[in-house]
Design a protein around this motif. Structure first.
Motif, PDB file in Angstrom:
ATOM      1  N   GLY A   1      31.635  10.812  50.286  1.00 47.26           N
ATOM      2  CA  GLY A   1      32.944  10.336  49.854  1.00 47.26           C
ATOM      3  C   GLY A   1      33.884  10.065  51.010  1.00 47.26           C
ATOM      4  N   LEU A   2      33.945  10.986  51.957  1.00 52.36           N
ATOM      5  CA  LEU A   2      34.836  10.807  53.102  1.00 52.36           C
ATOM      6  C   LEU A   2      34.412   9.619  53.952  1.00 52.36           C
ATOM      7  CD1 LEU A   2      35.318  14.543  54.201  1.00 52.36           C
ATOM      8  CD2 LEU A   2      36.935  13.075  52.975  1.00 52.36           C
ATOM      9  N   ASN A   3      33.106   9.476  54.163  1.00 51.52           N
ATOM     10  CA  ASN A   3      32.592   8.354  54.954  1.00 51.52           C
ATOM     11  C   ASN A   3      32.880   7.026  54.256  1.00 51.52           C
ATOM     12  OD1 ASN A   3      31.066   7.292  57.225  1.00 51.52           O
ATOM     13  ND2 ASN A   3      29.404   6.905  55.789  1.00 51.52           N
ATOM     14  N   PHE A   4      32.689   6.996  52.952  1.00 47.15           N
ATOM     15  CA  PHE A   4      32.936   5.779  52.177  1.00 47.15           C
ATOM     16  C   PHE A   4      34.415   5.399  52.209  1.00 47.15           C
ATOM     17  CE2 PHE A   4      33.943   3.633  48.178  1.00 47.15           C
ATOM     18  CZ  PHE A   4      32.996   2.624  48.159  1.00 47.15           C
ATOM     19  N   VAL A   5      35.283   6.367  52.005  1.00 47.07           N
ATOM     20  CA  VAL A   5      36.726   6.107  51.996  1.00 47.07           C
ATOM     21  C   VAL A   5      37.198   5.645  53.371  1.00 47.07           C
ATOM     22  CG1 VAL A   5      38.990   7.201  51.789  1.00 47.07           C
ATOM     23  CG2 VAL A   5      37.224   7.678  50.095  1.00 47.07           C
ATOM     24  N   PHE A   6      36.660   6.249  54.425  1.00 50.80           N
ATOM     25  CA  PHE A   6      37.064   5.854  55.776  1.00 50.80           C
ATOM     26  C   PHE A   6      36.757   4.381  56.035  1.00 50.80           C
ATOM     27  CE2 PHE A   6      35.597   4.999  60.111  1.00 50.80           C
ATOM     28  CZ  PHE A   6      36.763   5.242  60.829  1.00 50.80           C
ATOM     29  N   TRP A   7      35.519   3.965  55.740  1.00 52.25           N
ATOM     30  CA  TRP A   7      35.144   2.575  56.005  1.00 52.25           C
ATOM     31  C   TRP A   7      35.833   1.612  55.051  1.00 52.25           C
ATOM     32  CZ3 TRP A   7      33.446   1.114  60.395  1.00 52.25           C
ATOM     33  CH2 TRP A   7      32.666   1.963  61.171  1.00 52.25           C
ATOM     34  N   LEU A   8      36.070   2.029  53.825  1.00 54.01           N
ATOM     35  CA  LEU A   8      36.789   1.178  52.882  1.00 54.01           C
ATOM     36  C   LEU A   8      38.204   0.911  53.375  1.00 54.01           C
ATOM     37  CD1 LEU A   8      37.042  -0.231  50.133  1.00 54.01           C
ATOM     38  CD2 LEU A   8      37.638   1.982  49.141  1.00 54.01           C
ATOM     39  N   GLU A   9      38.882   1.960  53.819  1.00 49.39           N
ATOM     40  CA  GLU A   9      40.246   1.796  54.325  1.00 49.39           C
ATOM     41  C   GLU A   9      40.258   0.986  55.620  1.00 49.39           C
ATOM     42  OE1 GLU A   9      44.065   4.555  55.712  1.00 49.39           O
ATOM     43  OE2 GLU A   9      42.175   5.482  55.063  1.00 49.39           O
ATOM     44  N   TYR A  10      39.289   1.252  56.496  1.00 53.86           N
ATOM     45  CA  TYR A  10      39.247   0.552  57.784  1.00 53.86           C
ATOM     46  C   TYR A  10      39.031  -0.945  57.590  1.00 53.86           C
ATOM     47  CZ  TYR A  10      37.602  -0.847  62.418  1.00 53.86           C
ATOM     48  OH  TYR A  10      37.436  -1.484  63.624  1.00 53.86           O
ATOM     49  N   ILE A  11      38.110  -1.311  56.716  1.00 59.24           N
ATOM     50  CA  ILE A  11      37.796  -2.725  56.511  1.00 59.24           C
ATOM     51  C   ILE A  11      38.935  -3.451  55.808  1.00 59.24           C
ATOM     52  CG2 ILE A  11      36.267  -4.298  55.228  1.00 59.24           C
ATOM     53  CD1 ILE A  11      33.970  -2.423  55.826  1.00 59.24           C
ATOM     54  N   THR A  12      39.506  -2.829  54.796  1.00 63.97           N
ATOM     55  CA  THR A  12      40.594  -3.483  54.062  1.00 63.97           C
ATOM     56  C   THR A  12      41.865  -3.568  54.897  1.00 63.97           C
ATOM     57  OG1 THR A  12      41.119  -1.338  53.041  1.00 63.97           O
ATOM     58  CG2 THR A  12      39.713  -2.858  51.795  1.00 63.97           C
ATOM     59  N   ARG A  13      42.175  -2.518  55.667  1.00 62.99           N
ATOM     60  CA  ARG A  13      43.401  -2.515  56.462  1.00 62.99           C
ATOM     61  C   ARG A  13      43.343  -3.551  57.585  1.00 62.99           C
ATOM     62  NH1 ARG A  13      43.305   2.396  58.094  1.00 62.99           N
ATOM     63  NH2 ARG A  13      42.570   2.017  60.208  1.00 62.99           N
ATOM     64  N   ASN A  14      42.152  -3.713  58.191  1.00 61.82           N
ATOM     65  CA  ASN A  14      42.005  -4.645  59.312  1.00 61.82           C
ATOM     66  C   ASN A  14      41.427  -5.990  58.903  1.00 61.82           C
ATOM     67  OD1 ASN A  14      42.609  -2.829  61.846  1.00 61.82           O
ATOM     68  ND2 ASN A  14      41.219  -1.615  60.556  1.00 61.82           N
ATOM     69  N   ASN A  15      41.203  -6.164  57.579  1.00 60.98           N
ATOM     70  CA  ASN A  15      40.665  -7.426  57.062  1.00 60.98           C
ATOM     71  C   ASN A  15      39.395  -7.846  57.815  1.00 60.98           C
ATOM     72  OD1 ASN A  15      40.683  -9.620  55.297  1.00 60.98           O
ATOM     73  ND2 ASN A  15      41.863 -10.902  56.703  1.00 60.98           N
ATOM     74  N   ILE A  16      38.455  -6.919  57.913  1.00 54.56           N
ATOM     75  CA  ILE A  16      37.214  -7.166  58.641  1.00 54.56           C
ATOM     76  C   ILE A  16      36.324  -8.121  57.854  1.00 54.56           C
ATOM     77  CG2 ILE A  16      35.151  -6.120  59.631  1.00 54.56           C
ATOM     78  CD1 ILE A  16      37.692  -5.356  61.078  1.00 54.56           C
ATOM     79  N   LYS A  17      35.811  -9.159  58.531  1.00 55.89           N
ATOM     80  CA  LYS A  17      34.907 -10.114  57.901  1.00 55.89           C
ATOM     81  C   LYS A  17      33.540 -10.149  58.586  1.00 55.89           C
ATOM     82  CE  LYS A  17      38.154 -11.615  55.111  1.00 55.89           C
ATOM     83  NZ  LYS A  17      38.106 -11.345  53.654  1.00 55.89           N
ATOM     84  N   ASP A  18      33.406  -9.452  59.715  1.00 56.78           N
ATOM     85  CA  ASP A  18      32.174  -9.522  60.490  1.00 56.78           C
ATOM     86  C   ASP A  18      31.030  -8.741  59.842  1.00 56.78           C
ATOM     87  OD1 ASP A  18      33.489 -11.043  62.377  1.00 56.78           O
ATOM     88  OD2 ASP A  18      34.085  -9.299  63.570  1.00 56.78           O
ATOM     89  N   PHE A  19      31.350  -7.749  59.047  1.00 55.26           N
ATOM     90  CA  PHE A  19      30.315  -6.966  58.380  1.00 55.26           C
ATOM     91  C   PHE A  19      30.858  -6.449  57.060  1.00 55.26           C
ATOM     92  CE2 PHE A  19      32.515  -4.318  61.504  1.00 55.26           C
ATOM     93  CZ  PHE A  19      33.002  -3.281  60.724  1.00 55.26           C
ATOM     94  N   THR A  20      29.959  -6.115  56.167  1.00 54.03           N
ATOM     95  CA  THR A  20      30.346  -5.648  54.841  1.00 54.03           C
ATOM     96  C   THR A  20      30.526  -4.128  54.843  1.00 54.03           C
ATOM     97  OG1 THR A  20      28.066  -5.323  54.086  1.00 54.03           O
ATOM     98  CG2 THR A  20      29.012  -7.517  53.813  1.00 54.03           C
ATOM     99  N   LEU A  21      31.109  -3.639  53.767  1.00 53.98           N
ATOM    100  CA  LEU A  21      31.267  -2.195  53.605  1.00 53.98           C
ATOM    101  C   LEU A  21      29.903  -1.512  53.546  1.00 53.98           C
ATOM    102  CD1 LEU A  21      32.982   0.333  53.037  1.00 53.98           C
ATOM    103  CD2 LEU A  21      32.929  -0.301  50.610  1.00 53.98           C
ATOM    104  N   LEU A  22      28.936  -2.167  52.923  1.00 54.30           N
ATOM    105  CA  LEU A  22      27.586  -1.616  52.830  1.00 54.30           C
ATOM    106  C   LEU A  22      26.962  -1.470  54.209  1.00 54.30           C
ATOM    107  CD1 LEU A  22      25.153  -0.749  51.105  1.00 54.30           C
ATOM    108  CD2 LEU A  22      24.468  -3.164  51.029  1.00 54.30           C
TER     109      LEU A  22
END
Length: 249
Positions: free
Chosen positions: A32-53
């Motif tokens: 859960g913590l790992n998932f939430v961290f990457w979810l927040e990181y990708i959405t906050r920085n609008n990352i397009k280079d890689f997916t959450l998966l």
């Protein structure tokens, strides 16, 4: 029929142990913590280079859990039987060695799958709420899940073999983790500047590259052959050890 009874016995042994629920809670928390961290990181920085998966399956905590789960789940499979002497009762019963080994493996694999349900639920919940979990398609998720099960099967087979060699659960855990980590370390050898056929050979054993390939939705039959062959090999070796013990007794 005998095999099914043995499998039920092994599965039941996991779910009646308080340690199993502690491990399940710890894994769910880390997932859960790992998932939430990457979810927040990708959405906050609008990352397009890689997916959450891709971020999740390539993260440190994902591989940390994958590497330590097999030794924890298998260290008592045969070691405890050897220590308590119940292995002698099993070997003198009208059951075949491969049935005992397969039951141990299936039981451990079932609980291994349970340990990863929280992560699957995270992605399922995200898909229900957002429609798609930040760029990951269903094929990417299914292929990643398949690769996870293949690697889990291989690591569990190694752990069961290590447990069959000793009476000590701690020694079994150390042996299995050492073997698993040694194989996993081949994933980093490719970065040592290897070229040509040597690089291709090492890459064939790189679990990091294989998981990354599957998480991008690309199917490669080579990891499937490698992991299934390794799983069958270690289960066969375990069966041989049990057969040797039965003949010796």
């Amino acid at each position: 029929m005998v095999l099914w009874v043995l499998i039920q016995r092994e599965i039941r042994s996991f779910f009646i142990s308080p340690t199993a629920y502690i491990v399940l809670f710890a894994c769910a928390l880390i997932h859960g913590l790992n998932f939430v961290f990457w979810l927040e990181y990708i959405t906050r920085n609008n990352i397009k280079d890689f997916t959450l998966l891709q971020a999740t399956v390539n993260s440190f905590f994902f591989w940390f859990l994958l590497l330590i789960q097999a030794p924890l789940l298998t260290m008592r499979s045969f070691a405890e039987e050897n220590r308590s002497g119940t292995i002698e009762m099993i070997l003198t019963a009208p059951v075949r060695e491969w049935e005992v080994v397969l039951a141990k493996f299936v039981g451990a694999l079932c609980f291994f799958c349970v340990l990863w349900i929280p992560l699957a639920l995270d992605f399922l919940g995200l898909r229900i709420l957002w429609g798609h979990p930040l760029g990951a398609t269903v094929s990417m998720e299914l292929l990643s899940l398949a690769m996870l099960l293949l690697l889990g099967g291989l690591f569990l087979a190694i752990g069961i073999f290590a447990s069959c060699l000793t009476r000590s659960q701690m020694v079994a855990a150390i042996l299995s983790f050492g073997a698993i980590f040694a194989i996993f370390s081949l994933s980093f050898v490719v970065y040592l500047g290897l070229i040509g056929q040597t690089r291709d050979l090492v890459t064939y054993f790189s679990f990091l590259d294989q998981m990354d390939t599957f998480s991008r939705g690309i199917f490669d039959s080579r990891p499937v052959v490698l992991t299934l062959s390794g799983t069958i090999l270690f289960l066969f070796l375990t069966e041989r050890v049990l057969q040797w013990r039965r003949l010796r007794s």
